[in-house]
Design a protein around this motif. Structure first.
Motif, PDB file in Angstrom:
ATOM      1  N   GLY A   1       0.805  -0.940  -0.199  1.00  0.00           N
ATOM      2  CA  GLY A   1      -0.190  -0.090  -0.286  1.00  0.00           C
ATOM      3  C   GLY A   1       0.995   1.094   0.454  1.00  0.00           C
ATOM      4  O   GLY A   1       0.181   2.982   0.680  1.00  0.00           O
ATOM      5  N   HIS A   2       2.355   1.049  -0.527  1.00  0.00           N
ATOM      6  CA  HIS A   2       2.774   2.221  -0.058  1.00  0.00           C
ATOM      7  C   HIS A   2       3.378   2.497  -1.668  1.00  0.00           C
ATOM      8  O   HIS A   2       3.229   2.177  -2.621  1.00  0.00           O
ATOM      9  N   THR A   3       2.870   4.222  -1.732  1.00  0.00           N
ATOM     10  CA  THR A   3       3.478   4.801  -3.148  1.00  0.00           C
ATOM     11  C   THR A   3       5.000   4.799  -2.756  1.00  0.00           C
ATOM     12  O   THR A   3       5.800   3.932  -2.298  1.00  0.00           O
ATOM     13  N   LEU A   4       5.671   4.901  -3.626  1.00  0.00           N
ATOM     14  CA  LEU A   4       7.700   4.551  -4.251  1.00  0.00           C
ATOM     15  C   LEU A   4       7.888   5.710  -3.189  1.00  0.00           C
ATOM     16  O   LEU A   4       8.741   5.351  -3.156  1.00  0.00           O
ATOM     17  N   PHE A   5       7.524   7.183  -3.445  1.00  0.00           N
ATOM     18  CA  PHE A   5       7.661   8.320  -2.238  1.00  0.00           C
ATOM     19  C   PHE A   5       8.104   7.521  -0.448  1.00  0.00           C
ATOM     20  O   PHE A   5       8.624   7.884   0.230  1.00  0.00           O
ATOM     21  N   GLN A   6       7.105   6.540  -0.369  1.00  0.00           N
ATOM     22  CA  GLN A   6       5.859   6.304   0.902  1.00  0.00           C
ATOM     23  C   GLN A   6       7.039   4.476   1.233  1.00  0.00           C
ATOM     24  O   GLN A   6       7.030   4.499   2.376  1.00  0.00           O
ATOM     25  N   ILE A   7       8.061   4.185   0.647  1.00  0.00           N
ATOM     26  CA  ILE A   7       8.469   3.010   0.561  1.00  0.00           C
ATOM     27  C   ILE A   7       9.673   3.380   1.599  1.00  0.00           C
ATOM     28  O   ILE A   7      10.745   4.149   1.637  1.00  0.00           O
ATOM     29  N   PRO A   8       9.922   2.070   2.678  1.00  0.00           N
ATOM     30  CA  PRO A   8      10.746   2.737   4.016  1.00  0.00           C
ATOM     31  C   PRO A   8      12.117   3.641   3.514  1.00  0.00           C
ATOM     32  O   PRO A   8      12.898   4.809   4.038  1.00  0.00           O
ATOM     33  N   ALA A   9      12.661   3.129   2.092  1.00  0.00           N
ATOM     34  CA  ALA A   9      14.081   3.142   2.299  1.00  0.00           C
ATOM     35  C   ALA A   9      14.062   4.578   1.113  1.00  0.00           C
ATOM     36  O   ALA A   9      15.012   5.234   1.671  1.00  0.00           O
ATOM     37  N   VAL A  10      13.301   3.923   0.176  1.00  0.00           N
ATOM     38  CA  VAL A  10      13.254   6.163  -0.036  1.00  0.00           C
ATOM     39  C   VAL A  10      12.903   6.852   0.675  1.00  0.00           C
ATOM     40  O   VAL A  10      13.583   7.518   0.686  1.00  0.00           O
ATOM     41  N   GLN A  11      11.838   6.700   1.324  1.00  0.00           N
ATOM     42  CA  GLN A  11      11.632   7.469   2.501  1.00  0.00           C
ATOM     43  C   GLN A  11      12.623   8.126   3.134  1.00  0.00           C
ATOM     44  O   GLN A  11      13.189   8.882   3.184  1.00  0.00           O
ATOM     45  N   ALA A  12      13.308   7.263   3.497  1.00  0.00           N
ATOM     46  CA  ALA A  12      14.546   7.241   4.565  1.00  0.00           C
ATOM     47  C   ALA A  12      15.644   8.523   3.738  1.00  0.00           C
ATOM     48  O   ALA A  12      16.386   9.207   4.353  1.00  0.00           O
ATOM     49  N   ALA A  13      15.927   7.724   2.301  1.00  0.00           N
ATOM     50  CA  ALA A  13      17.002   8.277   1.927  1.00  0.00           C
ATOM     51  C   ALA A  13      16.395   9.659   1.472  1.00  0.00           C
ATOM     52  O   ALA A  13      17.679  10.270   1.350  1.00  0.00           O
ATOM     53  N   LEU A  14      15.985  10.088   0.572  1.00  0.00           N
ATOM     54  CA  LEU A  14      15.257  11.692   0.596  1.00  0.00           C
ATOM     55  C   LEU A  14      15.253  12.426   1.799  1.00  0.00           C
ATOM     56  O   LEU A  14      15.455  13.283   1.346  1.00  0.00           O
ATOM     57  N   SER A  15      14.587  11.946   2.718  1.00  0.00           N
ATOM     58  CA  SER A  15      14.307  12.685   4.080  1.00  0.00           C
ATOM     59  C   SER A  15      15.525  13.020   4.388  1.00  0.00           C
ATOM     60  O   SER A  15      16.233  14.567   4.917  1.00  0.00           O
ATOM     61  N   HIS A  16      16.867  12.229   4.597  1.00  0.00           N
ATOM     62  CA  HIS A  16      18.479  12.522   4.455  1.00  0.00           C
ATOM     63  C   HIS A  16      18.853  13.581   3.700  1.00  0.00           C
ATOM     64  O   HIS A  16      19.354  14.399   3.695  1.00  0.00           O
ATOM     65  N   LEU A  17      18.811  13.345   2.425  1.00  0.00           N
ATOM     66  CA  LEU A  17      19.209  13.803   1.323  1.00  0.00           C
ATOM     67  C   LEU A  17      18.560  15.695   1.058  1.00  0.00           C
ATOM     68  O   LEU A  17      19.165  16.243   0.411  1.00  0.00           O
ATOM     69  N   LEU A  18      17.069  15.943   1.354  1.00  0.00           N
ATOM     70  CA  LEU A  18      16.791  17.102   1.259  1.00  0.00           C
ATOM     71  C   LEU A  18      16.014  17.606   2.416  1.00  0.00           C
ATOM     72  O   LEU A  18      15.843  17.007   3.393  1.00  0.00           O
ATOM     73  N   THR A  19      16.137  18.677   2.339  1.00  0.00           N
ATOM     74  CA  THR A  19      14.990  19.791   3.631  1.00  0.00           C
ATOM     75  C   THR A  19      13.582  19.592   3.526  1.00  0.00           C
ATOM     76  O   THR A  19      13.207  18.605   2.506  1.00  0.00           O
ATOM     77  N   LYS A  20      12.903  19.855   4.451  1.00  0.00           N
ATOM     78  CA  LYS A  20      11.566  19.645   4.455  1.00  0.00           C
ATOM     79  C   LYS A  20      10.685  19.774   3.505  1.00  0.00           C
ATOM     80  O   LYS A  20      10.048  19.413   2.995  1.00  0.00           O
ATOM     81  N   GLN A  21      11.271  21.015   3.163  1.00  0.00           N
ATOM     82  CA  GLN A  21      10.693  21.968   2.165  1.00  0.00           C
ATOM     83  C   GLN A  21      10.583  21.253   0.578  1.00  0.00           C
ATOM     84  O   GLN A  21      10.357  20.880  -0.489  1.00  0.00           O
ATOM     85  N   ASP A  22      12.192  20.660   0.398  1.00  0.00           N
ATOM     86  CA  ASP A  22      12.170  20.417  -1.020  1.00  0.00           C
ATOM     87  C   ASP A  22      11.361  18.745  -1.240  1.00  0.00           C
ATOM     88  O   ASP A  22      11.517  18.425  -2.332  1.00  0.00           O
ATOM     89  N   LEU A  23      11.538  18.265  -0.053  1.00  0.00           N
ATOM     90  CA  LEU A  23      11.199  17.067  -0.337  1.00  0.00           C
ATOM     91  C   LEU A  23       9.828  16.949  -0.160  1.00  0.00           C
ATOM     92  O   LEU A  23       9.037  16.647  -1.720  1.00  0.00           O
TER      93      LEU A  23
END
Length: 159
Positions: A50-72
């Motif tokens: 039931g996850h979108t691509l951006f909700q997959i835990p590994a993707v979400q964690a990597a993007l949260s680490h890489l981008l600011t909340k605003q850019d995410l």
């Protein structure tokens, strides 16, 4: 003197534990990602969990680490229009854009599936001003295959 040996052993144990955790972290960073099944789908589609691509835990964690909340938020919500995800070599390509203005404001997420490296590019054109931003967990955008670079640059400028 008998007390010094257990304290010394405890220090070595702590050091060994720290080194082991560090090495596991290095290994985890280079782990390949099993996301190639997303090719041909849209980022807002859902997987069996039931996850979108951006909700997959590994993707979400990597993007949260890489981008600011605003850019995410810009990547995942503001740029809510998506084209089909594609696979070029071992790279998953996820294009996103602004509703009603894809040529003037869009982004691309590039995931190196073999190495677990994430790159995000943002493009914005306002009148005569063009802004391009790149974020990468490792390496430069120019290190990507030309076909992927073209995917980003020519999505707003025809060849």
């Amino acid at each position: 003197q008998t007390c010094a040996l257990p304290i010394f052993s405890l220090g070595i144990m702590r050091l060994a534990t720290i080194i082991a955790v560090f090495l596991l972290g290095l290994h985890a960073k280079g782990t390949s990602l099993d996301l190639d099944g997303w090719a041909g789908k849209y980022s807002h589609d859902t997987d069996t969990n039931g996850h979108t691509l951006f909700q997959i835990p590994a993707v979400q964690a990597a993007l949260s680490h890489l981008l600011t909340k605003q850019d995410l938020k810009r990547l995942t919500e503001t740029y809510s229009v998506s084209a089909p995800v594609s696979l070029i070599q071992d790279f998953l390509i996820v294009p996103q854009c602004m509703p009603h203005c894809c040529p003037c404001e869009h982004a691309i997420l590039v995931i190196d599936l073999r190495r677990g490296v994430f790159r995000v590019g943002f493009y914005k054109r306002e009148s005569e001003k063009v802004t391009i931003q790149w974020f990468s967990s490792e390496g430069e955008f120019q290190a990507l295959p030309k076909e992927i670079q073209d995917e980003f640059y020519y999505s707003h400028n025809p060849k």
